[in-house]
Structure formats: structure tokens, C-alpha cells
Design an enzyme around this catalytic site. Structure first.
Site, PDB file in Angstrom:
ATOM      1  N   GLY A   1       0.600  -1.162  -0.131  1.00 60.36           N
ATOM      2  CA  GLY A   1       0.303  -0.160   0.392  1.00 60.36           C
ATOM      3  C   GLY A   1       0.378   1.008   0.122  1.00 60.36           C
ATOM      4  O   GLY A   1       2.080   1.299  -0.610  1.00 60.36           O
TER       5      GLY A   1
ATOM      6  N   ARG B   1      11.804   8.544  -0.124  1.00 59.04           N
ATOM      7  CA  ARG B   1      12.588   9.112   0.541  1.00 59.04           C
ATOM      8  C   ARG B   1      13.217  10.856  -0.221  1.00 59.04           C
ATOM      9  O   ARG B   1      13.934  10.852   0.580  1.00 59.04           O
ATOM     10  CB  ARG B   1      13.907   7.575   0.834  1.00 59.04           C
ATOM     11  CG  ARG B   1      13.317   6.811   1.601  1.00 59.04           C
ATOM     12  CD  ARG B   1      14.505   5.723   1.770  1.00 59.04           C
ATOM     13  NE  ARG B   1      13.934   4.464   2.440  1.00 59.04           N
ATOM     14  CZ  ARG B   1      14.461   3.446   1.972  1.00 59.04           C
ATOM     15  NH1 ARG B   1      15.624   3.757   2.433  1.00 59.04           N
ATOM     16  NH2 ARG B   1      14.080   2.583   3.281  1.00 59.04           N
TER      17      ARG B   1
ATOM     18  N   GLN C   1      15.033  -7.893  -4.116  1.00 59.43           N
ATOM     19  CA  GLN C   1      13.716  -8.455  -4.071  1.00 59.43           C
ATOM     20  C   GLN C   1      13.654  -9.822  -4.782  1.00 59.43           C
ATOM     21  O   GLN C   1      12.888 -10.262  -4.610  1.00 59.43           O
ATOM     22  CB  GLN C   1      12.766  -7.480  -3.562  1.00 59.43           C
ATOM     23  CG  GLN C   1      11.248  -8.855  -3.676  1.00 59.43           C
ATOM     24  CD  GLN C   1      10.494  -7.435  -2.444  1.00 59.43           C
ATOM     25  OE1 GLN C   1      10.021  -7.620  -1.728  1.00 59.43           O
ATOM     26  NE2 GLN C   1       9.823  -6.214  -3.567  1.00 59.43           N
TER      27      GLN C   1
ATOM     28  N   HIS D   1       5.016   1.307  -8.019  1.00 60.78           N
ATOM     29  CA  HIS D   1       3.409   0.394  -7.929  1.00 60.78           C
ATOM     30  C   HIS D   1       3.108   1.507  -9.782  1.00 60.78           C
ATOM     31  O   HIS D   1       2.392   0.192 -10.186  1.00 60.78           O
ATOM     32  CB  HIS D   1       2.696   1.146  -6.545  1.00 60.78           C
ATOM     33  CG  HIS D   1       2.923   0.616  -5.568  1.00 60.78           C
ATOM     34  ND1 HIS D   1       3.466   1.438  -4.660  1.00 60.78           N
ATOM     35  CD2 HIS D   1       4.172  -0.652  -4.904  1.00 60.78           C
ATOM     36  CE1 HIS D   1       4.304   0.808  -3.304  1.00 60.78           C
ATOM     37  NE2 HIS D   1       4.708  -0.476  -3.641  1.00 60.78           N
TER      38      HIS D   1
END
Ligand code: PAF
Length: 282
Positions: A31, A187, A153, A37
């Protein structure tokens, strides 16, 4: 667009859609959706009949010093973003729904974790892999989309899909960058004006490495030294790591060959930025 909060309903919907021959694209998230995304959703949308987004802040991937409760959440905004990107289903389970009792199984990732950012986050990728096994079984996607900003990842997910024979195509999506080459990140707002002006040098250092490898350099240590010098010459920041591995295996290399990743993490006063490039060397 449908919002589904229970595993039973999500599995039922997906099983029915797949039985009708529909292809399912899946974007897993925690989220607080950002441009990264959105680029995953934009890539996935035209490639699949059905697009599923999951929003689940996974407690298993947070370490003891990382604050799960402080993780940013804004479901209403995420809902609007997903709608605008043409998502068909948001899977939005609670922690109780995903982990109703103490589990008797969890996934342990044995390779690809003890390097790069994984080195300082023991157990993190076990948590990521465990939740993804659950989510893949619930959503049953044909394709799953992950951003290469977090290339470690992607490497872990590649191993997970291969080792456990998930019939899923992993689709890695390129990092979104500002016009000056800085990798987009939530960031970046913590950079001072001076630091923001210096931060594109991280990508410039990686591009310099690429050009040097293309000119024939094959010694990984020389490349690490070159990037380190470029960054320390141009930025008031502390280099956390600059590392080079085979990709996606993330094994150490004596000589640069095949598919490799050059990844770095650099600490500015209030923001730790990461970036990487993946190269194919003849
Ligand atoms: O990248 C993330 O947001 C998470 O690690 C993921 C893949 C959704 C698993 O919780």
C-alpha cells in the site's frame, strides 16, 4: 473494481475467472502506492485480462527494530489510484485473516539474502517469501510484477517461483527515474537542496561503470573503486555498500561475465538511497 478482504472469497473469484480462461496479472504491494507501483500496474494492465492488486502490510517481513505500526497507510488514496490504473480487484486482507493462528510452516530463503540490503535485514526475505507463497496460492496469477528498484527482492522471488514450481511468469519492471537520472523514491523528499542536486551522481556512477565495462574492464574491484571515487568526489554522503554479483543468483564474481548486477546504497544526512543496474556482459 471489487475490494475483497477474505481469502475464501478471493480464491473463489480467481478460481472462477481462471476456469473461464481469463489471464490474471498481479501486483503485490504494502500500500501507500507511489509512481513505482503505478508503473507496475501500467505494465500489467494491457498484458492481462484481469488485474489484481494486493495491499497488505506484512508483519513477517519487519525486523525487531523496524516499526510496523509506523508504516504509512492510506487506503482511500490507494483505492483511487488503483481505480485510475484499471485494477479489477484489490485484495485487502487484515493481519488476522492472513495469519489467524501461529503458523506451523514458514519459508526460509537460503540463497541470495546475505548480501546487499538483505545483510542488514536478517529474516526479512523469509517474511517476504512466506507471504508471497500465501498470496500466490490465493490469487493464482499468470504473471506477477515486481520493481527492479528492489532487485534483490526480484532475485529472491525468481528463486521462489523456480524452487516451488509456481506456474507464474515473473515480470521485472524497470526503475522509474527523474529526468536527471535519480531513481524515484519516497525517500528523496528527505534530501536537502544540496543533496538533491548531488543525488543523480549515484546513477552517473553506475553509468560510468557501465561505460568502463563496455570498454573492456572485467575486474569487479576496479569497478567498485571507480564508483566509490565518483560518489565520494561528488556527494557529501557516506557509501554504505557498492557490490557486484551475478544476477539473479547474487554470487560473488572474480571476473565480470554473464548477467551481473551492480548495486549501491548511500547515506545522505536524512535519507539512505539505493540504486542498481543490471548488465549482460558477452
Ligand atoms: O515489495 C513489497 O511491497 C513487499 O515486499 C511485498 C512484495 C508486497 C511482500 O509483502
Amino acid at each position: 473494481m471489487k475490494i475483497i478482504t477474505t481469502i475464501a472469497e478471493m480464491q473463489k473469484e480467481m478460481t472462477a475467472l481462471k476456469a473461464q480462461g481469463h489471464t490474471v496479472g498481479y501486483v503485490p504491494t504494502m500500500g501507500f502506492l507511489h509512481e513505482g507501483h503505478m508503473s507496475l500496474m501500467k505494465t500489467a494492465r494491457p498484458q492481462n485480462d484481469i488485474l489484481v492488486l494486493s495491499i497488505f502490510v506484512n508483519p513477517l517481513q519487519f525486523g525487531p527494530t523496524e516499526d510496523l505500526d509506523a508504516y504509512p497507510r492510506d487506503f482511500d488514496r490507494d483505492h483511487k489510484t488503483a481505480e485510475a490504473e484499471g485494477v479489477d480487484f484489490i485484495f485487502y486482507p487484515s493481519a488476522e485473516e492472513m495469519y489467524p493462528q501461529e503458523a506451523s510452516n514458514k519459508v526460509t530463503v537460503q540463497q541470495r539474502t546475505n548480501v546487499l540490503c538483505g545483510k542488514s535485514r536478517p529474516g526479512h526475505f523469509d517474511g517476504v517469501a512466506t507471504v508471497l507463497v500465501k498470496l500466490f496460492n490465493i490469487i493464482q496469477p499468470d504473471r506477477a510484477y515486481f520493481g527492479l528498484k528492489d532487485a534483490q527482492q526480484v532475485a529472491v522471488v525468481e528463486g521462489l517461483i523456480k524452487d516451488f514450481n509456481f506456474p507464474i511468469e515473473l515480470v521485472p519492471v524497470n526503475t522509474i527515474r527523474e529526468d536527471d537520472g535519480l531513481a524515484k523514491s519516497s525517500r528523496n523528499v528527505y534530501l536537502s537542496k544540496e543533496e538533491r542536486a548531488q543525488a543523480p551522481e549515484l546513477n552517473k556512477g553506475l553509468q560510468l561503470a557501465k561505460a568502463t565495462i563496455e570498454s573492456g574492464e572485467r575486474n569487479p574491484q576496479n569497478i567498485v573503486r571507480l564508483i566509490n571515487k565518483h560518489i565520494t568526489d561528488h556527494c557529501d554522503a557516506e557509501v554504505d555498500y557498492i557490490e557486484i554479483y551475478s544476477y539473479p543468483e547474487l554470487k560473488k564474481l572474480e571476473t565480470l561475465s554473464g548477467k551481473i548486477i551492480i548495486a549501491l546504497a548511500v547515506r545522505f544526512s536524512k535519507a539512505r538511497l539505493i540504486d542498481n543496474i543490471i548488465l549482460e556482459i558477452e
